[in-house]
Design a protein around this motif. Structure first.
Motif, PDB file in Angstrom:
ATOM      1  N   ALA A 150      42.082  43.171  36.461  1.00 62.20           N
ATOM      2  CA  ALA A 150      41.645  42.170  35.330  1.00 62.20           C
ATOM      3  C   ALA A 150      42.133  40.729  35.936  1.00 62.20           C
ATOM      4  O   ALA A 150      41.466  39.830  35.781  1.00 62.20           O
ATOM      5  CB  ALA A 150      42.052  42.573  34.031  1.00 62.20           C
ATOM      6  N   ILE A 151      43.565  40.751  36.107  1.00 63.51           N
ATOM      7  CA  ILE A 151      44.098  39.435  36.586  1.00 63.51           C
ATOM      8  C   ILE A 151      43.511  38.859  38.002  1.00 63.51           C
ATOM      9  O   ILE A 151      43.384  37.708  38.131  1.00 63.51           O
ATOM     10  CB  ILE A 151      45.644  39.624  36.799  1.00 63.51           C
ATOM     11  CG1 ILE A 151      46.181  39.858  35.371  1.00 63.51           C
ATOM     12  CG2 ILE A 151      46.168  38.588  37.598  1.00 63.51           C
ATOM     13  CD1 ILE A 151      47.791  40.419  35.532  1.00 63.51           C
ATOM     14  N   LEU A 152      43.029  39.912  38.899  1.00 64.03           N
ATOM     15  CA  LEU A 152      42.581  39.586  40.106  1.00 64.03           C
ATOM     16  C   LEU A 152      41.074  38.792  39.664  1.00 64.03           C
ATOM     17  O   LEU A 152      40.755  37.882  40.416  1.00 64.03           O
ATOM     18  CB  LEU A 152      42.234  40.533  40.828  1.00 64.03           C
ATOM     19  CG  LEU A 152      41.551  40.575  42.293  1.00 64.03           C
ATOM     20  CD1 LEU A 152      42.390  39.642  43.166  1.00 64.03           C
ATOM     21  CD2 LEU A 152      41.160  41.906  43.060  1.00 64.03           C
ATOM     22  N   ASN A 153      40.270  39.370  38.596  1.00 64.27           N
ATOM     23  CA  ASN A 153      39.096  38.780  38.281  1.00 64.27           C
ATOM     24  C   ASN A 153      39.395  37.521  37.515  1.00 64.27           C
ATOM     25  O   ASN A 153      38.432  36.533  37.718  1.00 64.27           O
ATOM     26  CB  ASN A 153      38.346  39.820  37.184  1.00 64.27           C
ATOM     27  CG  ASN A 153      37.972  40.923  38.090  1.00 64.27           C
ATOM     28  OD1 ASN A 153      37.486  40.969  39.145  1.00 64.27           O
ATOM     29  ND2 ASN A 153      37.640  41.953  37.082  1.00 64.27           N
ATOM     30  N   GLN A 154      40.521  37.344  36.960  1.00 62.11           N
ATOM     31  CA  GLN A 154      40.926  35.919  36.322  1.00 62.11           C
ATOM     32  C   GLN A 154      40.985  34.997  37.440  1.00 62.11           C
ATOM     33  O   GLN A 154      40.695  33.659  37.383  1.00 62.11           O
ATOM     34  CB  GLN A 154      41.758  35.848  35.343  1.00 62.11           C
ATOM     35  CG  GLN A 154      41.738  36.748  34.134  1.00 62.11           C
ATOM     36  CD  GLN A 154      40.962  35.818  33.302  1.00 62.11           C
ATOM     37  OE1 GLN A 154      41.085  34.748  32.941  1.00 62.11           O
ATOM     38  NE2 GLN A 154      39.820  36.627  32.811  1.00 62.11           N
ATOM     39  N   ILE A 155      41.861  35.596  38.560  1.00 65.99           N
ATOM     40  CA  ILE A 155      42.134  34.572  39.628  1.00 65.99           C
ATOM     41  C   ILE A 155      40.679  33.872  40.144  1.00 65.99           C
ATOM     42  O   ILE A 155      40.634  32.915  40.798  1.00 65.99           O
ATOM     43  CB  ILE A 155      42.961  35.284  40.708  1.00 65.99           C
ATOM     44  CG1 ILE A 155      44.362  35.331  40.148  1.00 65.99           C
ATOM     45  CG2 ILE A 155      43.104  34.650  41.918  1.00 65.99           C
ATOM     46  CD1 ILE A 155      45.353  36.287  40.877  1.00 65.99           C
ATOM     47  N   GLN A 156      39.789  35.191  40.463  1.00 64.45           N
ATOM     48  CA  GLN A 156      38.499  34.593  40.959  1.00 64.45           C
ATOM     49  C   GLN A 156      37.996  33.631  40.230  1.00 64.45           C
ATOM     50  O   GLN A 156      37.026  32.565  40.658  1.00 64.45           O
ATOM     51  CB  GLN A 156      37.642  35.969  41.216  1.00 64.45           C
ATOM     52  CG  GLN A 156      36.187  35.902  42.153  1.00 64.45           C
ATOM     53  CD  GLN A 156      35.653  36.663  42.014  1.00 64.45           C
ATOM     54  OE1 GLN A 156      35.681  37.814  41.345  1.00 64.45           O
ATOM     55  NE2 GLN A 156      34.594  36.951  42.905  1.00 64.45           N
ATOM     56  N   GLY A 157      37.897  33.833  38.968  1.00 66.90           N
ATOM     57  CA  GLY A 157      37.383  32.816  37.929  1.00 66.90           C
ATOM     58  C   GLY A 157      37.980  31.472  38.123  1.00 66.90           C
ATOM     59  O   GLY A 157      37.417  30.452  38.107  1.00 66.90           O
ATOM     60  N   HIS A 158      39.095  31.588  38.262  1.00 67.90           N
ATOM     61  CA  HIS A 158      39.871  30.298  38.499  1.00 67.90           C
ATOM     62  C   HIS A 158      39.702  29.567  39.486  1.00 67.90           C
ATOM     63  O   HIS A 158      39.324  28.455  39.522  1.00 67.90           O
ATOM     64  CB  HIS A 158      41.509  30.575  38.319  1.00 67.90           C
ATOM     65  CG  HIS A 158      42.242  29.359  38.799  1.00 67.90           C
ATOM     66  ND1 HIS A 158      42.678  28.285  38.175  1.00 67.90           N
ATOM     67  CD2 HIS A 158      43.035  29.434  40.019  1.00 67.90           C
ATOM     68  CE1 HIS A 158      43.375  27.482  38.972  1.00 67.90           C
ATOM     69  NE2 HIS A 158      43.869  28.260  40.014  1.00 67.90           N
ATOM     70  N   LEU A 159      39.760  30.268  40.659  1.00 68.36           N
ATOM     71  CA  LEU A 159      39.345  29.698  42.131  1.00 68.36           C
ATOM     72  C   LEU A 159      37.700  29.280  42.018  1.00 68.36           C
ATOM     73  O   LEU A 159      37.618  28.436  42.715  1.00 68.36           O
ATOM     74  CB  LEU A 159      39.721  30.761  43.179  1.00 68.36           C
ATOM     75  CG  LEU A 159      41.035  30.886  43.438  1.00 68.36           C
ATOM     76  CD1 LEU A 159      41.160  32.153  44.433  1.00 68.36           C
ATOM     77  CD2 LEU A 159      41.603  29.612  44.197  1.00 68.36           C
TER      78      LEU A 159
END
Length: 173
Positions: A150-159
């Motif tokens: 989930a955090i990896l997905n958030q990082i992808q959204g952020h980037l």
């Protein structure tokens, strides 16, 4: 307890040595168990595309490596699992670009991002790579692979939101 005899000191030293060895073995099991838990989660969730890298040193770490699609680019990333209570997600935002005079200017821009996004930290390594790192504290009993993804997905959204602006600033430097 301290012993006065030489024999007693030897026994105490041996006990400490055995306890240290047992602790080290338990820690290695912690890292290996987190890897196993994450692998099982990825399989159950039908998430693929990861390669696993072993680090053959005293750290007892393994990294799940893949690429993160962001703004038409595939950014290499890893999820680092080791014997500590931390799981690290690290994304290579740009390779070997922050060198020479550009490094100071790029770091100033990255520090502004660090002030805005407290959970994520941008930095430049010794080879001039721009990295984004997220540290997730969780020992074995609190390790949650779904949270890591989930955090990896958030990082992808952020980037996806900031990557074009970051790269525009970097290329102007």
């Amino acid at each position: 307890m301290l012993f006065k005899t030489e024999k007693g000191r030897f026994k105490m030293a041996e006990k400490e040595k055995i306890a240290t060895k047992e602790k080290a073995e338990a820690e290695v099991k912690v890292g290996a168990e987190k890897v196993k838990i994450l692998q099982e989660h990825l399989e159950a969730s039908k998430i693929s595309g990861f390669g696993i890298q072993d680090f053959e040193n005293e750290v007892h770490a393994q990294a799940f490596r893949s690429n993160l699609p962001v703004a038409g680019q595939n950014l290499p990333f890893m999820i680092l699992l080791d014997d500590s209570v931390y799981t690290i997600i690290q994304v290579q935002v740009a390779a070997a670009i922050a060198v020479g005079d550009k490094k100071t200017k790029i770091c100033e821009d990255l520090n502004e991002l660090n002030d805005q996004y407290r959970m994520l930290k941008y930095n430049v390594d010794e080879m001039g790579n721009v990295l984004l790192t997220c540290c997730i504290p969780a020992g074995l009993e609190h390790f949650d692979p779904a949270l890591v993804i989930a955090i990896l997905n958030q990082i992808q959204g952020h980037l996806s939101a900031v990557y074009p602006t970051i790269m525009e600033k970097i290329w102007k430097k």
